[in-house]
Design an enzyme around this catalytic site. Structure first.
Site, PDB file in Angstrom:
ATOM      1  N   GLY A   1       0.793  -1.225   0.000  1.00  0.00           N
ATOM      2  CA  GLY A   1       0.000   0.000   0.000  1.00  0.00           C
ATOM      3  C   GLY A   1       0.824   1.273   0.000  1.00  0.00           C
ATOM      4  N   ALA A   2       1.828   1.344   0.837  1.00  0.00           N
ATOM      5  CA  ALA A   2       2.583   2.598   0.971  1.00  0.00           C
ATOM      6  C   ALA A   2       3.345   2.915  -0.310  1.00  0.00           C
ATOM      7  CB  ALA A   2       3.549   2.505   2.158  1.00  0.00           C
TER       8      ALA A   2
ATOM      9  N   ARG B   1      13.631   2.918   0.637  1.00  0.00           N
ATOM     10  CA  ARG B   1      13.448   4.210   1.287  1.00  0.00           C
ATOM     11  C   ARG B   1      12.262   4.142   2.239  1.00  0.00           C
ATOM     12  NH1 ARG B   1      12.438   9.739  -2.041  1.00  0.00           N
ATOM     13  NH2 ARG B   1      13.046  11.239  -0.433  1.00  0.00           N
TER      14      ARG B   1
ATOM     15  N   PRO C   1       9.849   7.116   9.470  1.00  0.00           N
ATOM     16  CA  PRO C   1      10.409   6.114  10.383  1.00  0.00           C
ATOM     17  C   PRO C   1       9.533   5.847  11.608  1.00  0.00           C
ATOM     18  CG  PRO C   1      11.768   8.104  10.323  1.00  0.00           C
ATOM     19  CD  PRO C   1      10.727   8.265   9.260  1.00  0.00           C
TER      20      PRO C   1
ATOM     21  N   THR D   1       6.005   5.807  11.743  1.00  0.00           N
ATOM     22  CA  THR D   1       4.939   4.859  11.410  1.00  0.00           C
ATOM     23  C   THR D   1       5.534   3.519  10.973  1.00  0.00           C
ATOM     24  OG1 THR D   1       4.808   5.763   9.165  1.00  0.00           O
ATOM     25  CG2 THR D   1       3.253   6.632  10.775  1.00  0.00           C
TER      26      THR D   1
ATOM     27  N   GLY E   1       7.981  -2.883   0.128  1.00  0.00           N
ATOM     28  CA  GLY E   1       7.017  -3.284   1.150  1.00  0.00           C
ATOM     29  C   GLY E   1       7.688  -3.512   2.490  1.00  0.00           C
TER      30      GLY E   1
ATOM     31  N   GLY F   1       5.378  -3.508   5.833  1.00  0.00           N
ATOM     32  CA  GLY F   1       4.490  -3.790   6.963  1.00  0.00           C
ATOM     33  C   GLY F   1       4.599  -5.201   7.491  1.00  0.00           C
ATOM     34  N   GLU F   2       4.584  -6.177   6.587  1.00  0.00           N
ATOM     35  CA  GLU F   2       4.548  -7.568   7.028  1.00  0.00           C
ATOM     36  C   GLU F   2       5.933  -8.150   7.291  1.00  0.00           C
ATOM     37  OE1 GLU F   2       0.825  -9.457   4.755  1.00  0.00           O
ATOM     38  OE2 GLU F   2       1.891  -7.926   3.668  1.00  0.00           O
TER      39      GLU F   2
HETATM   40 MO1  MOS Z   1      -1.928  -8.717   4.283  1.00  0.00          MO
HETATM   41  S1  MOS Z   1      -2.185 -10.511   5.238  1.00  0.00           S
HETATM   42  O1  MOS Z   1      -1.807  -9.123   2.628  1.00  0.00           O
HETATM   43  O2  MOS Z   1      -3.248  -7.742   4.615  1.00  0.00           O
END
Ligand code: MOS
Length: 742
Positions: free
Chosen positions: A505-506, A624, A628, A630, A698, A700-701
Site C-alpha cells: 500500500g505505501a 526508502r 520512520p 509509522t 514493502g 508492513g509484514e
Molecule cells: Mo496482508 S495478510 O496481505 O493484509
C-alpha cells in the site's frame, strides 16, 4: 518531508474519538440492527428451523434464513483468490463448518436482535466430517496455484539424491497451529439504500475488490455499490475480503427499506472470518561439512476447506532465501470441515520462516557453526530458483548490523550453559525476506484556488499511517507545508487503488501520488510558458523547483496561488497511476525483496519452564522509508505477532464439531505489553531503484517474518530443548529441561 518521523495526521481525531469507524456511522438515519445466529454443528444440514418465537420477540422486524432469503448469485469465480470471493450466505440448508450463519435477526436494537437470535431453534442432521489435520494428512490434494501467483511445487536438481548423500542433515517436521488476525475493530457493516444504490460503511483493506465481489454475488451493477472505509481498526489480511456481515446488511437493508447495521462479536470473528491454516512442514536441509547447503527441501501440508481453495504460499519464501543446487518445495491441502483459510499477516512467509529458520538454527548447531556465519555461507548470488538477479539484497548487512547492536557475541554456542539464578538465558536469531509487490493504483491530487492540495484515492489507512505518509509525499512533491495538504481516502468514488495488502500500500499509493503531483506541476508550468504576466515565461520547465508554495526556475519564481488564479480559477487536478507489477519489466527481470534479521534474548525458568522474552531487536531493509515513526510502529507490531506465533497463539479445534474452543481473547492468547519488555526496530537507509522511483519497498509484514523463529531459537539456546510444535508452551518444554539439583 519524506523520511521525517511525522506524527500521525489523524492521531488527534483518533484520540478524540472523532475518527468514524464503519459501525459508528450515525449520519444514516435510524438504523435497524442485525445479529447473526451461527450453526452449532460442523457438518450436516438443517432439517427444521423454527423462527416463530424469534419473530414474536420484542422489536424484531425480520428473521432471515435460507428459506426466505432473496436469491444470490454464485461468487465471481474469475477471482484468483478464492478467499476473496464474496461467498453467498444463508443460501442452503447444508452446513460446512461450525458457526456458519443459519439466521439473521433484524430488530430495532442490538440487544433485541441478539436476544431473539438465541430463540431461533434449529434442528440438524449431522453428517460425518473431517476436522483434524493430523489424522487426515493422508487425504491431500495439490492446489493449482497459490494466491494466483505462486506455483504449488518447485523442483531444481535432485533433492532426494543430494539429501541422501549430504554428510550433514536436518530432517524435521514443524507444525504450526490455527492463527487469527483478530483486529481490534470487529468486522462490521452499515448498509444504506437510496433508490437502487447502496452505500456500505465497512472495514475494508481494499475497496475496489470489496465492491466487485459484492456486485458479482448480489447481481448488481458496479454503480449500485458505494463502499466507504475511512478508518479501519486493523486488518492483518482479514479485511481483504468480504464477509457475511456485509452481504447480510446489504440484503436486509434492501428488504426492510431501512439502514441495517451488523457487527460480528469477537467470538463470531473466530468462525466467520478465516484464519491462518494449521500446517505441517517437513524441512530437509543437507549440507557439506563446511555448512554449504547441497539440498533444500520444504514440503508443506495444510488445512483447506470445502468453501474455497485457499492454500498459503508457506514454502515459497524459501525459494529465494538460500543458495542450494538441489531444491524442492511443495504445497498440499487437506480439505476439512473448517472455515477456509484467509490471509493473515505475511501469508506463507510468516509460518514458512518459523520452520525454515528453526531448521537453519538446527543445522548451525549440528555443524557447531555460528548461525549468522551459516547463513552468510549460503547467500545466493542471484535468485536461486528464478535465475534472475536480485535488486538491493542486503540480508547480510541486516544480520551484521543486528549482531553488532544486539551484542550477539554474548551468545554461548553450547545450549543451556548460561544461567542467572533459576533463569536459563538464551539468544537466538533469524533471517527473513519478503517479496515486494506492486498493484495497479491511481491517485488524484488537486490544488484548490488557495493552492491547498487535496489527495484522493480509494486507498485505505488500516492503522498503518497512509494518511500521514501521503501528506508528506504530496507536501514534498508540491513544495507545500504539511498543513496545506489534506488526504481523503477510503471512498470507492475516488480513483481506484490496490488498497492495503501484501505490504504494497505505501509504495503503491506514494508512487501514484508523486506521479500525480508531477503531472500537476507540468500543467502549471505549461500554463505559464507563454504567459506574459508570469516571471517564469519562456524559462526551462525542466529546471523548475517547487518550494514554499512557489515555483522557481533559476532566480525567477511565482506563487502557485497566482498561477492558479490566472489559469485555473476553479482549481486544477491531475491523476497519477502505476500498473500491476506484471506490466512492469523490472519486476520480471529482477527479484525485488525486503530483508530483515531478528535477534531475541529469552529467559526460561529452569523449574517451571516459563518463558520470558527479555529483549528483541529487528534490523530491516525495505528501501526508502517514508516515515520512520509509522514504519517502526508497523515493525514492532509485526515482531510482537512473531512472539505470539512462537509462544502463545493457537486456535484449538474441538475434534467433535470443528468449533474453535478458545474463541475469545481471554483464551486465545496474544502478547500483551507485559510480554514485550524491550523491543526495537532499526531501519537501514535504503533506496531500491528497481522497485519504483521513490526507491520504496514493502515493509508492513516484514516485521512478523522470522521474528518467531528468533524467539524459538533463543529458547533452544537457553534450554537445549527444541520444540517443533508451535507455539512453544511450557508443557512441551518441561520434560526436556536440565534436571534440577537440590
Ligand atoms: Mo496482508 S495478510 O496481505 O493484509
Amino acid at each position: 518531508m519524506i523520511g521525517q518521523p511525522i506524527s500521525r495526521v489523524d492521531g488527534p481525531l483518533k484520540v478524540a474519538g472523532q475518527a468514524t469507524y464503519s459501525y459508528e456511522e450515525w449520519g444514516v438515519g435510524q438504523p435497524l440492527y442485525g445479529f447473526i445466529a451461527g450453526a452449532t454443528i460442523g457438518h450436516g444440514r438443517i432439517t427444521r428451523i423454527e423462527t416463530a418465537r424469534a419473530e414474536r420477540s420484542a422489536g424484531v422486524r425480520r428473521v432471515f434464513t435460507h428459506r426466505n432469503m432473496p436469491p444470490q448469485h454464485d461468487p465471481d469465480m474469475s477471482v484468483a483468490w478464492g478467499h476473496l470471493r464474496a461467498l453467498p450466505v444463508l443460501k442452503r440448508p447444508e452446513i460446512q463448518m461450525y458457526g456458519e450463519p443459519v439466521a439473521l435477526v433484524v430488530a430495532s436494537t442490538l440487544e433485541q436482535a441478539r436476544a431473539a437470535a438465541a430463540l431461533v431453534d434449529v434442528t440438524y442432521e449431522i453428517e460425518e466430517a473431517r476436522y483434524d489435520l493430523a489424522s487426515n494428512v493422508g487425504h491431500t490434494f495439490t492446489p493449482e496455484r497459490l494466491q494466483g501467483l505462486f506455483e504449488a511445487d518447485s523442483v531444481i536438481g535432485d533433492l532426494d539424491a543430494a539429501f541422501a548423500a549430504a554428510p550433514v542433515k536436518v530432517d524435521q517436521l514443524y507444525t504450526t497451529p490455527y492463527v487469527f488476525s483478530q483486529p481490534m475493530e470487529p468486522h462490521s457493516c452499515v448498509a444504506v439504500w437510496k433508490g437502487d444504490v447502496v452505500t456500505i460503511f465497512v472495514g475494508s483493506q481494499t475497496l475496489a475488490w470489496a465492491r466487485s465481489r459484492i456486485v458479482a454475488t448480489l447481481g448488481l451493477e458496479p454503480r449500485q455499490v458505494k463502499v466507504i472505509s475511512r478508518y479501519v481498526g486493523g486488518g492483518f489480511g482479514s479485511k481483504l475480503g468480504v464477509h457475511a456481515e456485509a452481504l447480510l446488511a446489504i440484503i436486509a437493508a434492501r428488504e426492510l427499506q431501512q439502514p441495517v447495521k451488523i457487527s460480528m462479536t469477537r467470538q463470531q470473528m473466530f468462525h466467520l472470518v478465516g484464519h491462518r491454516p494449521a500446517s505441517q512442514q517437513h524441512v530437509r536441509l543437507g549440507a557439506d561439512r563446511d555448512g554449504r547447503l547441497i539440498a533444500f527441501g520444504h514440503d508443506v501440508i495444510m488445512q483447506a476447506s470445502y468453501e474455497s481453495d485457499y492454500i498459503e504460499q508457506t514454502a515459497s519464501v524459501g525459494r529465494g532465501l538460500y543458495a542450494a543446487p538441489n531444491r524442492k518445495t511443495t504445497h498440499r491441502g487437506v480439505k476439512l470441515h473448517v472455515k477456509a483459510g484467509e490471509d493473515v499477516r505475511a501469508p506463507g512467509d510468516a509460518p514458512g520462516l518459523l520452520a525454515i529458520e528453526s531448521a537453519m538454527d538446527e543445522l548451525a548447531h549440528t555443524l557447531d557453526l555460528d548461525p549468522i556465519e551459516l547463513r552468510i555461507k549460503n547467500e545466493p548470488a542471484q535468485h536461486p530458483e528464478l535465475g534472475v538477479p536480485f535488486s538491493d539484497h542486503r540480508l547480510v548487512e541486516c544480520m551484521r548490523e543486528g549482531a553488532r547492536r544486539f551484542g550477539w557475541e554474548r551468545r554461548h554456542r553450547v545450549p543451556a550453559s548460561v544461567r542467572d539464578g533459576q533463569w536459563l538465558i538464551g539468544y537466538g536469531m533469524s533471517a527473513a525476506t519478503r517479496g515486494h509487490y506492486q498493484g495497479a493504483t491511481s491517485v488524484r491530487v488537486q490544488l484548490d484556488p488557495s493552492a491547498n492540495a487535496i489527495v484522493h484515492s480509494d486507498m485505505t489507512d488500516i492503522g498503518t499511517g497512509t494518511y500521514t505518509i501521503l501528506t508528506q509525499v504530496a507536501a514534498e512533491a508540491l513544495g507545500l507545508p504539511l498543513d496545506r495538504v489534506r488526504v481523503e481516502l477510503g471512498d470507492s468514488d475516488f480513483p481506484e487503488s490496490a488498497g492495503s495488502g501484501g505490504s504494497w500500500g505505501a509504495a503503491n499509493s506514494s508512487t501514484a501520488t508523486v506521479r500525480a503531483c508531477r503531472a500537476l506541476r507540468d500543467k502549471l508550468l505549461a500554463s505559464v510558458q507563454d504567459d506574459a504576466r508570469s516571471p517564469l515565461r519562456g524559462l526551462d520547465p525542466s529546471q523548475a523547483v517547487l518550494a514554499d508554495g512557489r515555483i522557481a526556475i533559476g532566480d525567477a519564481s511565482e506563487a502557485l496561488t497566482e498561477i492558479i488564479a490566472r489559469h485555473f480559477p476553479a482549481g486544477v487536478d491531475a491523476i497519477g497511476s502505476l500498473p500491476m507489477m506484471f506490466d512492469e519489466p523490472s519486476y520480471k527481470e529482477t527479484s525485488i525483496n525486503s530483508y530483515a534479521a531478528h535477534f531475541a534474548e529469552v529467559r526460561v525458568d529452569a523449574v517451571t519452564g516459563e518463558i520470558r522474552l527479555h529483549s528483541m531487536l529487528g534490523v530491516f531493509e525495505a528501501g526508502r522509508i517514508f516515515n520512520p515513526k509509522t514504519a517502526r510502529s508497523q515493525l514492532i507490531g509485526g515482531m510482537t505477532f512473531g512472539v505470539g506465533n512462537a509462544l502463545l497463539e493457537e486456535g484449538l479445534l474441538d475434534p467433535r464439531s470443528g468449533a474453535f474452543m478458545n474463541r475469545d481473547l481471554a483464551q486465545y492468547l496474544v502478547p500483551v505489553h507485559a510480554d514485550i519488555p524491550a523491543i526495537d526496530a532499526i531501519l537501514l537507509d535504503g533506496f531500491d531503484a528497481k522497485a519504483n522511483e521513490l526507491g520504496a519497498k514493502g515493509l508492513g509484514e516484514l516485521g512478523i517474518c522470522g521474528a518467531g523463529a528468533a524467539v524459538a531459537n533463543a529458547v533452544f539456546n537457553a534450554t537445549g530443548v527444541r520444540v517443533r510444535d508451535f507455539p512453544i508452551t511450557l508443557e512441551k518444554l518441561l520434560p526436556g529441561l536440565p534436571r534440577q539439583t537440590a
